[in-house]
Design an enzyme around this catalytic site. Structure first.
Site, PDB file in Angstrom:
ATOM      1  N   GLU A   1      -4.832  -4.869  10.753  1.00  0.00           N
ATOM      2  CA  GLU A   1      -3.817  -3.835  10.945  1.00  0.00           C
ATOM      3  C   GLU A   1      -4.092  -3.083  12.245  1.00  0.00           C
ATOM      4  O   GLU A   1      -4.930  -2.160  12.256  1.00  0.00           O
ATOM      5  CB  GLU A   1      -3.841  -2.835   9.786  1.00  0.00           C
ATOM      6  CG  GLU A   1      -3.584  -3.426   8.426  1.00  0.00           C
ATOM      7  CD  GLU A   1      -3.111  -2.370   7.439  1.00  0.00           C
ATOM      8  OE1 GLU A   1      -2.032  -2.558   6.876  1.00  0.00           O
ATOM      9  OE2 GLU A   1      -3.796  -1.346   7.249  1.00  0.00           O
TER      10      GLU A   1
ATOM     11  N   HIS B   1      -9.397   1.090   5.050  1.00  0.00           N
ATOM     12  CA  HIS B   1      -8.122   1.300   5.752  1.00  0.00           C
ATOM     13  C   HIS B   1      -8.349   2.253   6.929  1.00  0.00           C
ATOM     14  O   HIS B   1      -9.159   3.180   6.836  1.00  0.00           O
ATOM     15  CB  HIS B   1      -7.089   1.878   4.781  1.00  0.00           C
ATOM     16  CG  HIS B   1      -5.703   1.860   5.347  1.00  0.00           C
ATOM     17  ND1 HIS B   1      -5.274   2.774   6.279  1.00  0.00           N
ATOM     18  CD2 HIS B   1      -4.675   1.004   5.143  1.00  0.00           C
ATOM     19  CE1 HIS B   1      -4.015   2.480   6.623  1.00  0.00           C
ATOM     20  NE2 HIS B   1      -3.633   1.410   5.946  1.00  0.00           N
TER      21      HIS B   1
ATOM     22  N   SER C   1       3.932  -1.815  10.314  1.00  0.00           N
ATOM     23  CA  SER C   1       5.392  -1.852  10.472  1.00  0.00           C
ATOM     24  C   SER C   1       5.993  -3.215  10.106  1.00  0.00           C
ATOM     25  O   SER C   1       6.984  -3.634  10.701  1.00  0.00           O
ATOM     26  CB  SER C   1       5.806  -1.435  11.890  1.00  0.00           C
ATOM     27  OG  SER C   1       5.374  -0.113  12.157  1.00  0.00           O
TER      28      SER C   1
ATOM     29  N   LYS D   1       0.124   4.231  -0.251  1.00  0.00           N
ATOM     30  CA  LYS D   1      -0.516   5.425   0.327  1.00  0.00           C
ATOM     31  C   LYS D   1      -0.280   6.612  -0.611  1.00  0.00           C
ATOM     32  O   LYS D   1      -0.249   6.407  -1.829  1.00  0.00           O
ATOM     33  CB  LYS D   1      -0.014   5.655   1.757  1.00  0.00           C
ATOM     34  CG  LYS D   1      -0.138   4.369   2.611  1.00  0.00           C
ATOM     35  CD  LYS D   1       0.081   4.549   4.064  1.00  0.00           C
ATOM     36  CE  LYS D   1      -0.092   3.214   4.775  1.00  0.00           C
ATOM     37  NZ  LYS D   1       0.043   3.305   6.216  1.00  0.00           N
TER      38      LYS D   1
ATOM     39  N   ASN E   1       0.870  -1.178   0.000  1.00  0.00           N
ATOM     40  CA  ASN E   1       0.000   0.000   0.000  1.00  0.00           C
ATOM     41  C   ASN E   1       0.906   1.226   0.000  1.00  0.00           C
ATOM     42  O   ASN E   1       1.474   1.573   1.032  1.00  0.00           O
ATOM     43  CB  ASN E   1      -0.891  -0.037   1.254  1.00  0.00           C
ATOM     44  CG  ASN E   1      -1.734   1.220   1.397  1.00  0.00           C
ATOM     45  OD1 ASN E   1      -1.784   2.053   0.496  1.00  0.00           O
ATOM     46  ND2 ASN E   1      -2.391   1.359   2.545  1.00  0.00           N
TER      47      ASN E   1
ATOM     48  N   GLY F   1       2.961   2.498  10.709  1.00  0.00           N
ATOM     49  CA  GLY F   1       3.900   3.594  10.510  1.00  0.00           C
ATOM     50  C   GLY F   1       4.651   4.009  11.761  1.00  0.00           C
ATOM     51  O   GLY F   1       5.249   5.078  11.816  1.00  0.00           O
TER      52      GLY F   1
ATOM     53  N   GLU G   1      -6.700   4.647   8.011  1.00  0.00           N
ATOM     54  CA  GLU G   1      -6.473   6.065   7.696  1.00  0.00           C
ATOM     55  C   GLU G   1      -7.702   6.663   7.024  1.00  0.00           C
ATOM     56  O   GLU G   1      -8.026   7.838   7.237  1.00  0.00           O
ATOM     57  CB  GLU G   1      -5.225   6.199   6.806  1.00  0.00           C
ATOM     58  CG  GLU G   1      -3.951   5.951   7.610  1.00  0.00           C
ATOM     59  CD  GLU G   1      -2.785   5.428   6.797  1.00  0.00           C
ATOM     60  OE1 GLU G   1      -2.827   5.482   5.552  1.00  0.00           O
ATOM     61  OE2 GLU G   1      -1.810   4.955   7.416  1.00  0.00           O
TER      62      GLU G   1
HETATM   63  P1  13P Z   1       3.317   0.550   7.565  1.00  0.00           P
HETATM   64  O1  13P Z   1       3.829  -0.743   6.981  1.00  0.00           O
HETATM   65  O2  13P Z   1       4.016   1.758   7.014  1.00  0.00           O
HETATM   66  O3  13P Z   1       3.260   0.497   9.061  1.00  0.00           O
HETATM   67  O4  13P Z   1       1.790   0.701   7.050  1.00  0.00           O
HETATM   68  C1  13P Z   1       0.932  -0.367   7.205  1.00  0.00           C
HETATM   69  C2  13P Z   1      -0.316  -0.054   6.477  1.00  0.00           C
HETATM   70  O5  13P Z   1      -1.085   0.799   6.872  1.00  0.00           O
HETATM   71  C3  13P Z   1      -0.589  -0.790   5.246  1.00  0.00           C
HETATM   72  O6  13P Z   1      -1.882  -0.581   4.799  1.00  0.00           O
END
Ligand code: 13P
Length: 254
Positions: A166, A94, A213, A11, A9, A172, A96
């Site tokens: 997640e 997601h 992560s 983003k 992803n 992150g 976010e």
């Molecule tokens: P990270 O791997 O940067 O922690 O992000 C995970 C994520 O949100 C994947 O959708």
């Protein structure tokens, strides 16, 4: 046996030029691996070019979001039929998008149905916040998210979906969940809820990823857990390290 699936992803990262250059760099290595499904999810504007660069490869393409309507006055949104020519997957719900763009369980449910209707494989994201985790609410909250996401879906439809667990506190942050904890939530809570809803056979068929992560160093531990079928990778999917993660997955599960 569930085939492992590692999805990147991206983003809101990589310009069009950067996206195409990166895909050209890694596609040969990924094409060598047949025992793991690999998927790249770039921003909307890069989807056609990334899809073209991956044409005639086994590497999948996914969108990061989608509207559930086919067309209409939804400024800034993309419809399933607009995405379908360029991708096979779409990330839905997601954390976010839930936190920053006010996505609700109900909206995620509508999006899953719309994606399936257009032959897109949803990657349905669930996961608890740090507060919920610390208050011991992980099981109830995540199970509730799964139930809401799959409301009204048949077993056959559910079996076509991928779920990504997640934990929000791990995204992150560099603070990943332990493989044992992630595997326990995935097995007991996510797969357990799917078994409640659809029976054991369907629950065993659904692929469930870990996200938060995940990187080349820790992916091996996650993949050793029998209930974790892959990863949804953020930061590490922007780098050549992503190839290593898929190679490690093939080495452990392939
Ligand atoms: P990270 O791997 O940067 O922690 O992000 C995970 C994520 O949100 C994947 O959708």
């Amino acid at each position: 046996m569930r085939k492992p699936i590692i999805a990147g992803n991206w983003k809101m990262n990589k310009t069009l030029d950067e996206a195409v250059a990166f895909v050209r760099d890694i596609r040969h290595a990924l094409q060598q691996i047949s025992t793991v499904d690999s998927v790249l999810c770039p921003p909307f504007v890069a989807l056609p070019a990334v899809a073209e660069a991956l044409q005639a490869t086994r590497i999948g393409v996914g969108a990061q979001n989608m509207h559930y309507e086919a067309s209409g006055a939804y400024t800034g949104e993309c419809a399933p039929n607009m995405l379908a020519p360029f991708c096979q997957y779409v990330i839905l719900g997601h954390s976010e998008r839930r936190a920053t763009f006010c996505e609700t369980d109900e909206g995620v449910n509508k999006k899953i149905k719309a994606a399936l209707a257009h032959n897109l494989t949803p990657i349905v994201c669930v996961g608890e916040s740090l507060d919920q985790n610390e208050a011991g609410q992980t099981h109830d909250f995540v199970s509730g998210q799964v139930r809401a996401a799959f409301a009204g879906l048949s077993a056959a439809q559910a079996a076509r979906c991928i779920i990504a667990y997640e934990p929000i506190w791990a995204i992150g942050t560099g603070k990943s969940a332990s493989a044992a904890d992630a595997g326990r939530i995935i097995g007991l809570t996510v797969r357990g809820t799917m078994a409640d809803l659809y029976g054991e056979e369907t629950a065993q068929a659904v692929r469930i990823q870990y996200g938060g992560s995940a990187n080349a160093k820790n992916i091996g531990e996650y993949m050793q857990h029998p209930d974790i079928d892959g990863a949804l990778v953020g930061g590490a999917s922007l780098k050549p390290e992503f190839v290593e993660m898929i190679q490690s997955t093939a080495a452990v599960k392939g």
